[in-house]
Write a protein that holds these residues in place. Structure first.
Motif, PDB file in Angstrom:
ATOM      1  N   GLN A 165       0.815  -1.207   0.000  1.00  0.00           N
ATOM      2  CA  GLN A 165       0.000   0.000   0.000  1.00  0.00           C
ATOM      3  C   GLN A 165       0.854   1.265   0.000  1.00  0.00           C
ATOM      4  N   ASP A 169       3.555   1.659  -7.904  1.00  0.00           N
ATOM      5  CA  ASP A 169       3.567   0.604  -8.916  1.00  0.00           C
ATOM      6  C   ASP A 169       3.794  -0.748  -8.246  1.00  0.00           C
ATOM      7  N   GLN A 171       2.314  -3.532  -8.898  1.00  0.00           N
ATOM      8  CA  GLN A 171       2.352  -4.604  -9.899  1.00  0.00           C
ATOM      9  C   GLN A 171       3.767  -4.781 -10.450  1.00  0.00           C
ATOM     10  N   THR A 193      -6.950  -1.982   1.803  1.00  0.00           N
ATOM     11  CA  THR A 193      -8.042  -1.737   0.873  1.00  0.00           C
ATOM     12  C   THR A 193      -9.073  -0.817   1.519  1.00  0.00           C
ATOM     13  N   TYR A 215      -1.605   3.891  -0.939  1.00  0.00           N
ATOM     14  CA  TYR A 215      -2.426   3.593  -2.102  1.00  0.00           C
ATOM     15  C   TYR A 215      -3.292   2.372  -1.792  1.00  0.00           C
ATOM     16  N   ARG A 217      -6.025  -0.548  -2.586  1.00  0.00           N
ATOM     17  CA  ARG A 217      -6.415  -1.332  -3.757  1.00  0.00           C
ATOM     18  C   ARG A 217      -7.694  -2.111  -3.472  1.00  0.00           C
ATOM     19  N   ASN A 218      -8.535  -2.239  -4.503  1.00  0.00           N
ATOM     20  CA  ASN A 218      -9.725  -3.074  -4.348  1.00  0.00           C
ATOM     21  C   ASN A 218      -9.358  -4.531  -4.614  1.00  0.00           C
ATOM     22  N   GLU A 221      -7.837  -5.436  -8.006  1.00  0.00           N
ATOM     23  CA  GLU A 221      -6.453  -4.965  -8.146  1.00  0.00           C
ATOM     24  C   GLU A 221      -5.492  -5.858  -7.377  1.00  0.00           C
ATOM     25  N   ARG A 224      -4.917  -9.043  -9.311  1.00  0.00           N
ATOM     26  CA  ARG A 224      -4.024  -8.871 -10.458  1.00  0.00           C
ATOM     27  C   ARG A 224      -2.557  -8.976 -10.062  1.00  0.00           C
ATOM     28  N   LEU A 225      -2.239  -8.695  -8.809  1.00  0.00           N
ATOM     29  CA  LEU A 225      -0.849  -8.839  -8.362  1.00  0.00           C
ATOM     30  C   LEU A 225      -0.370 -10.293  -8.470  1.00  0.00           C
TER      31      LEU A 225
END
Length: 265
Positions: A165, A169, A171, A193, A215, A217-218, A221, A224-225
């Protein structure tokens, strides 16, 4: 760290640091006034933060135990280690397999000052500490301490607990760190989140205002990591729901983090 991902650290305590704020909120002693102020402001923004942090430590222990016991991993690379809070990851995994090898990575001088506590290995195993920037993963992976402790040709568990968090970036960072790891390696994540708890966005705004950009993330997201990896059941779930012990699970709304573990095919 670089550019907008920078989380400045200073021996004089001129800038709050996520590891020291974490330490303060959990009742530790290794923090500066700037960290205490940030911690109190964060608790006002979201009073559930202390409960969530404790749940995060419990999730780390469960994931580490599963990786050692069920997945049979014997090498661990822990990114964003933080100030030692027992039991540390090496104590969990060496309790299962004494020969396990662990490399801890952080960039806070206070964590470095406590590195001896992170390196109390069993005689059969080994632990090492790397003072490095997680946003410079190529440099991190080339560190002599890492290369002397871990064999990148054998499976490694990459654990990134409550750290992504603080990375814009996430990812790109995860992909770079996982790319050189052998097949059979694992990725274990907990990540903040706004999906699960009211007040999470106010908390992120407070951290960011104090110089620690956060940051959120939902769920999509976070999932996707793990692209290209094989998610372990139960998948990406509220961290209290990741393989809880009997009677351990808390309502997801008392925490604000997802957890997931996946295997590199």
């Amino acid at each position: 760290m670089h550019e907008e991902n920078n989380i400045t650290t200073s021996p004089t305590g001129s800038q709050a640091h996520s590891a020291r704020v974490y330490d303060y909120i959990l009742g530790g002693k290794d923090h500066y006034e700037v960290d205490r102020a940030a911690g109190e402001a964060s608790l006002r923004a979201w009073p559930g933060l202390r409960t969530s942090m404790l749940a995060n430590r419990a999730a780390m222990r469960r994931m580490a135990h599963w990786l050692a016991e069920e997945a049979g991993v014997r090498q661990f690379l822990d990114i964003g280690t933080g100030i030692p809070t027992e039991p540390n990851l090496h104590q969990v995994v060496q309790g299962v397999a004494p020969q396990s090898r662990i490399v801890y990575v952080d960039n806070d001088p206070i964590v470095l000052a406590h590195a001896d506590a992170l390196m109390c290995s069993t005689p059969e195993g080994r632990t090492a500490y790397v003072e490095a920037d997680m946003n410079a993963p190529d440099t991190l992976l080339a560190a002599p301490e890492l290369r002397q402790t871990l064999d990148l040709d054998e499976p490694i568990a990459l654990t990134v607990i409550a750290m992504l968090q603080f990375v814009r970036d996430a990812q790109g960072l995860v992909e770079t760190l996982m790319e050189p790891l052998a097949a059979g390696s694992h990725l274990a994540i907990t990540l903040a989140t706004a999906d699960l708890a009211d007040g999470s966005e106010a908390l992120a705004a407070e951290y960011t205002r104090r110089g620690i950009p956060m940051y959120l993330r939902n769920r999509a997201e976070v999932e996707r990591l793990f692209d290209g990896l094989e998610l372990v059941a139960p998948g990406v779930v509220p961290m209290t729901s990741w393989r809880p012990a009997d009677g351990e699970e808390l309502p997801s709304t008392t925490t604000n983090m997802y957890a997931g573990v996946a295997r590199k095919p």
